[in-house]
Scaffold this motif. Structure first.
Motif, PDB file in Angstrom:
ATOM      1  N   LEU A 316       0.809  -1.024  -0.135  1.00 20.46           N
ATOM      2  CA  LEU A 316       0.110   0.053   0.096  1.00 20.46           C
ATOM      3  C   LEU A 316       0.996   1.226   0.038  1.00 20.46           C
ATOM      4  N   ASP A 317       2.150   1.073   0.343  1.00 23.88           N
ATOM      5  CA  ASP A 317       3.050   2.097   0.068  1.00 23.88           C
ATOM      6  C   ASP A 317       3.416   2.227  -1.358  1.00 23.88           C
ATOM      7  N   MET A 318       2.703   2.759  -2.069  1.00 22.09           N
ATOM      8  CA  MET A 318       2.872   2.747  -3.681  1.00 22.09           C
ATOM      9  C   MET A 318       3.708   3.953  -4.079  1.00 22.09           C
ATOM     10  N   LEU A 319       3.722   4.821  -3.283  1.00 23.30           N
ATOM     11  CA  LEU A 319       4.374   6.089  -3.776  1.00 23.30           C
ATOM     12  C   LEU A 319       5.705   6.365  -3.198  1.00 23.30           C
ATOM     13  N   ASP A 320       6.276   5.502  -2.104  1.00 20.32           N
ATOM     14  CA  ASP A 320       7.441   5.270  -1.572  1.00 20.32           C
ATOM     15  C   ASP A 320       7.473   6.739  -0.693  1.00 20.32           C
ATOM     16  N   ILE A 321       8.137   6.689   0.408  1.00 24.19           N
ATOM     17  CA  ILE A 321       8.074   7.912   1.283  1.00 24.19           C
ATOM     18  C   ILE A 321       8.530   9.365   0.540  1.00 24.19           C
ATOM     19  N   GLU A 322       9.154   9.095  -0.534  1.00 22.28           N
ATOM     20  CA  GLU A 322       9.643  10.262  -1.540  1.00 22.28           C
ATOM     21  C   GLU A 322       8.694  11.006  -1.886  1.00 22.28           C
ATOM     22  N   GLY A 323       7.641  10.113  -2.387  1.00 22.46           N
ATOM     23  CA  GLY A 323       6.340  10.668  -3.114  1.00 22.46           C
ATOM     24  C   GLY A 323       5.277  10.767  -2.047  1.00 22.46           C
ATOM     25  N   LEU A 324       5.528  10.257  -0.946  1.00 21.22           N
ATOM     26  CA  LEU A 324       4.379  10.573   0.119  1.00 21.22           C
ATOM     27  C   LEU A 324       4.688  11.550   0.795  1.00 21.22           C
ATOM     28  N   TYR A 325       5.914  12.173   1.409  1.00 22.38           N
ATOM     29  CA  TYR A 325       6.186  13.143   2.009  1.00 22.38           C
ATOM     30  C   TYR A 325       5.417  14.303   1.470  1.00 22.38           C
ATOM     31  N   PRO A 326       5.584  14.840   0.282  1.00 22.31           N
ATOM     32  CA  PRO A 326       4.844  16.029  -0.145  1.00 22.31           C
ATOM     33  C   PRO A 326       3.410  16.094   0.125  1.00 22.31           C
ATOM     34  N   LEU A 327       2.786  14.743  -0.091  1.00 20.48           N
ATOM     35  CA  LEU A 327       1.192  14.663   0.467  1.00 20.48           C
ATOM     36  C   LEU A 327       1.043  14.887   1.712  1.00 20.48           C
ATOM     37  N   TYR A 328       1.828  14.510   2.582  1.00 24.31           N
ATOM     38  CA  TYR A 328       1.680  14.496   4.089  1.00 24.31           C
ATOM     39  C   TYR A 328       1.939  15.912   4.281  1.00 24.31           C
ATOM     40  N   SER A 329       2.811  16.622   3.586  1.00 25.31           N
ATOM     41  CA  SER A 329       3.089  18.331   3.853  1.00 25.31           C
ATOM     42  C   SER A 329       1.681  18.981   3.450  1.00 25.31           C
ATOM     43  N   ARG A 330       0.929  18.308   2.315  1.00 31.31           N
ATOM     44  CA  ARG A 330      -0.240  18.840   2.294  1.00 31.31           C
ATOM     45  C   ARG A 330      -1.280  18.927   3.357  1.00 31.31           C
ATOM     46  N   VAL A 331      -1.420  17.652   3.767  1.00 27.67           N
ATOM     47  CA  VAL A 331      -2.226  17.449   4.979  1.00 27.67           C
ATOM     48  C   VAL A 331      -2.053  18.328   5.911  1.00 27.67           C
ATOM     49  N   GLU A 332      -0.570  18.379   6.564  1.00 26.16           N
ATOM     50  CA  GLU A 332      -0.212  19.150   7.447  1.00 26.16           C
ATOM     51  C   GLU A 332      -0.863  20.419   7.143  1.00 26.16           C
ATOM     52  N   GLN A 333      -0.539  21.106   6.022  1.00 25.75           N
ATOM     53  CA  GLN A 333      -0.751  22.352   5.826  1.00 25.75           C
ATOM     54  C   GLN A 333      -2.256  22.757   6.108  1.00 25.75           C
ATOM     55  N   TYR A 334      -3.054  21.917   5.387  1.00 25.47           N
ATOM     56  CA  TYR A 334      -4.641  22.127   5.523  1.00 25.47           C
ATOM     57  C   TYR A 334      -4.921  21.959   7.285  1.00 25.47           C
ATOM     58  N   LEU A 335      -4.221  21.005   8.033  1.00 23.23           N
ATOM     59  CA  LEU A 335      -4.589  20.994   9.338  1.00 23.23           C
ATOM     60  C   LEU A 335      -4.222  22.261  10.191  1.00 23.23           C
ATOM     61  N   GLU A 336      -2.924  22.945   9.850  1.00 24.26           N
ATOM     62  CA  GLU A 336      -2.571  24.187  10.390  1.00 24.26           C
ATOM     63  C   GLU A 336      -3.692  25.050  10.289  1.00 24.26           C
ATOM     64  N   GLU A 337      -4.292  25.080   9.194  1.00 27.52           N
ATOM     65  CA  GLU A 337      -5.744  26.085   8.402  1.00 27.52           C
ATOM     66  C   GLU A 337      -6.705  25.546   9.382  1.00 27.52           C
ATOM     67  N   PHE A 338      -6.794  24.312   9.540  1.00 29.30           N
ATOM     68  CA  PHE A 338      -8.188  23.958  10.093  1.00 29.30           C
ATOM     69  C   PHE A 338      -8.112  22.733  10.985  1.00 29.30           C
ATOM     70  N   PRO A 339      -7.351  23.207  12.124  1.00 23.55           N
ATOM     71  CA  PRO A 339      -7.166  21.930  13.148  1.00 23.55           C
ATOM     72  C   PRO A 339      -8.245  21.450  13.500  1.00 23.55           C
ATOM     73  N   GLU A 340      -9.343  21.805  13.792  1.00 27.87           N
ATOM     74  CA  GLU A 340     -10.706  21.209  13.928  1.00 27.87           C
ATOM     75  C   GLU A 340     -11.025  19.958  13.175  1.00 27.87           C
ATOM     76  N   GLU A 341     -10.478  19.766  11.991  1.00 30.49           N
ATOM     77  CA  GLU A 341     -10.772  18.938  11.138  1.00 30.49           C
ATOM     78  C   GLU A 341      -9.969  17.712  11.178  1.00 30.49           C
ATOM     79  N   ARG A 342      -9.135  17.663  12.226  1.00 29.28           N
ATOM     80  CA  ARG A 342      -8.243  16.463  12.399  1.00 29.28           C
ATOM     81  C   ARG A 342      -9.190  15.198  12.756  1.00 29.28           C
ATOM     82  N   SER A 343     -10.379  15.449  13.435  1.00 30.94           N
ATOM     83  CA  SER A 343     -10.992  14.601  13.897  1.00 30.94           C
ATOM     84  C   SER A 343     -12.004  13.899  12.938  1.00 30.94           C
ATOM     85  N   THR A 344     -12.357  15.026  12.033  1.00 29.50           N
ATOM     86  CA  THR A 344     -13.296  14.529  10.893  1.00 29.50           C
ATOM     87  C   THR A 344     -12.498  13.584   9.813  1.00 29.50           C
TER      88      THR A 344
END
Ligand SMILES: O=P(O)(O)O[C@@H]1[C@@H](OP(=O)(O)O)[C@H](OP(=O)(O)O)[C@H](O)[C@H](OP(=O)(O)O)[C@H]1OP(=O)(O)O
Ligand SMILES: Nc1ncnc2c1ncn2[C@@H]1O[C@H](COP(=O)(O)OP(=O)(O)OP(=O)(O)O)[C@@H](O)[C@H]1O
Length: 477
Positions: A316-344
């Motif tokens: 299920l690790d299809m992108l390798d950590i190198e492809g995954l890390y930018p996507l993690y950063s995208r989620v992080e950025q979103y959570l910084e803006e909308f921290p209340e969304e973490r549970s949703t």
């Protein structure tokens, strides 16, 4: 994080295992938080990992509440047994909550008499494939597996004294010869990848990083009554080798056995042709190349066996950590803006049916959304969990007539066993560990490129040889 996920086990005579939460001394949790955490672990096993690995292989357990006095006494009793390197965390003795699991050192399918001898082999196989992602930036990651590269860094850091010849790709190959080689290598250098228990007691492998038992003669002495019950075999090195061979043969057969089906059974994470099926650094592969053979057999794993399920979940690790890390950063950025969304977004659970359903989307086409990024992040966490889980093979000798109604029976030359195969340590890897994974990946690859590849790589060393020839020619001129 590890401190949130770790627990203490205790084997009991009544054949259950109790698992307690552990945490650093300054981070104690309330009873409600402990209960919530344990519930998450159980739900994750029940609603997610059972779907990937199959009903019979996963034992999610149940939460129980114990008298506090009993828990405190238990803690005092087991404290001297805990390896020092694991004592940075304290077992929870305040809530009384624990997980109750079956004792997986015993075959699960068969009601055995209490006195029946038990043999249990625990293998932590690690990642069994080479990344196929186009996001991989270093060519070496397409040739040498992470385990083999990581070995060099571990030895350099002092985690282990010697590198192991074990390569997960050999174990996951489904080819008996390669599997035998992998298991033999594990027996030579067990590290934290192999443990053998007899009647629940560790007889082979490392208790902690310092204290390792790895004497084959001693192992054979323990195993002889299991494999040669009528004592017909002479002793000595020949006997040791024969017994070890029998053990390897039995482990291989149980690992290739199919004792389950599961919902995600037909979910193919990657076409076999896409990834390379062998690792250039594997000692088995090198030996073949030395003997002039260049085609490494990979017979493929039977679809129902636990190794196959584990590999599919790892992939299920299809992108390798190198492809995954930018996507993690995208989620992080979103959570910084909308921290209340973490549970949703269900980052920390609940690990329910809805959570599982979202994991089934295997598309790798990035549409730029947070939803896509989140799915890949969650799939990566599942893959990481599958890359760090352990397989328990429990064996118990049985007589021919006793075993006749049993499906799960494995035959050795002079004995037969009822067996079961289970997977454990399936706690979901935390979202927060992704930056660490990214950093570690870079360290492993850089260390390998700098310190090993130039000396080891046949292409590189040929290149050096050619250069030497070249120099000679130049001298002649
Ligand atoms: O990263 P790796 O591959 O070294 O794996 C770690 C394991 O080291 P290993 O390579 O098996 O010797 C490591 O094993 P040890 O505790 O060193 O025996 C842990 O399992 C660690 O998991 P967690 O972070 O504690 O949840 C594992 O970390 P994760 O990467 O699974 O988070
Ligand atoms: N159900 C079980 N039956 C028998 N033995 C078990 C069971 N669960 C765990 N164990 C034993 O306990 C060991 C530790 O289990 P696990 O890795 O799940 O612990 P952990 O909570 O992650 O703790 P640690 O911090 O020590 O890794 C396993 O490697 C295995 O030997």
């Amino acid at each position: 994080m590890k401190d949130e996920q770790t627990h203490k086990k205790l084997r009991k005579k009544r054949c259950v295992v109790l698992r307690f939460l552990k945490s650093p001394p300054n981070q104690t949790k309330t009873s409600q938080e402990i209960l919530h955490h344990l519930q998450n672990i159980v739900d994750f096993g029940k609603h997610v990992m059972k779907q990937f690995f199959g009903e019979n292989y996963v034992h999610h357990g149940e939460i129980i509440q114990l008298p506090l006095d009993f828990v405190r006494q238990l803690c005092l009793k087991i404290q001297p047994e805990r390896p020092e390197c694991r004592c940075d965390k304290d077992m929870d003795t305040r809530s009384g909550f624990a997980m109750c699991l079956p004792n997986l050192t015993r075959p699960q399918s068969y009601r055995l008499a209490e006195h029946r001898p038990l043999l249990c082999i625990e293998i932590k196989p690690k990642c069994g494939f080479i990344p196929f992602s186009s996001h991989v930036s270093q060519e070496i990651k397409h040739k040498v597996c992470r385990y083999c590269m990581h070995q060099h860094l571990k030895v350099a850091n002092g985690k282990w004294k010697r590198p192991s010849k074990y390569c997960p790709l050999d174990l996951f190959s489904g080819n008996k010869q390669r599997m035998h080689f992998a298991l033999k290598s594990l027996l030579q250098e067990a590290q934290n990848n192999l443990k053998i228990f007899k009647n629940g007691e560790l007889i082979y492998g490392c208790k902690d990083d310092q204290d390792c038992v790895s004497d084959w003669n001693e192992l054979a002495r323990h195993l002889k009554p299991f494999f040669f019950p009528s004592n017909g075999l002479v002793s000595g090195p020949h006997c040791t080798r024969t017994i070890v061979k029998e053990l390897i043969q039995v482990i291989t057969m149980t690992l290739l056995s199919s004792t389950d089906t599961c919902r995600a059974g037909d979910m193919k994470t990657v076409p076999v042709s896409q990834g390379r099926s062998y690792c250039e650094a594997s000692a088995f592969n090198k030996e073949l190349v030395r003997n002039g053979k260049h085609k490494l057999e990979s017979s493929g794993l039977p679809r129902g066996c636990l190794l196959y399920k584990t590999l599919q979940a790892q992939m299920l690790d299809m992108l390798d950590i190198e492809g995954l890390y930018p996507l993690y950063s995208r989620v992080e950025q979103y959570l910084e803006e909308f921290p209340e969304e973490r549970s949703t977004l269900q980052i920390d659970g609940p690990y329910n049916e809805a959570f599982y359903e979202k994991l089934l989307d295997l598309s790798t086409e990035d549409d730029g959304t947070v939803a896509f990024a989140l799915t890949k992040v969650q799939q990566y966490r599942i893959a990481m969990t599958a890359k760090d889980c352990s397989i328990m093979i429990a064996l118990s000798p049985c007589l021919q007539d006793e075993c006749s109604e049993q499906r799960s029976v494995v035959l050795a030359s002079k004995s037969r066993f009822t067996f079961s195969v289970s997977v454990l340590d399936l706690d979901l890897k935390p979202y927060e560990s992704i930056p660490h994974q990214y950093k570690l990946d870079g360290e492993i690859v850089n260390y390998y490129l700098k310190n090993v590849q130039a000396k080891d790589d046949p292409v590189m060393s040929n290149l050096f040889k050619e250069n030497e020839d070249c120099t000679l020619v130049l001298h002649k001129v």
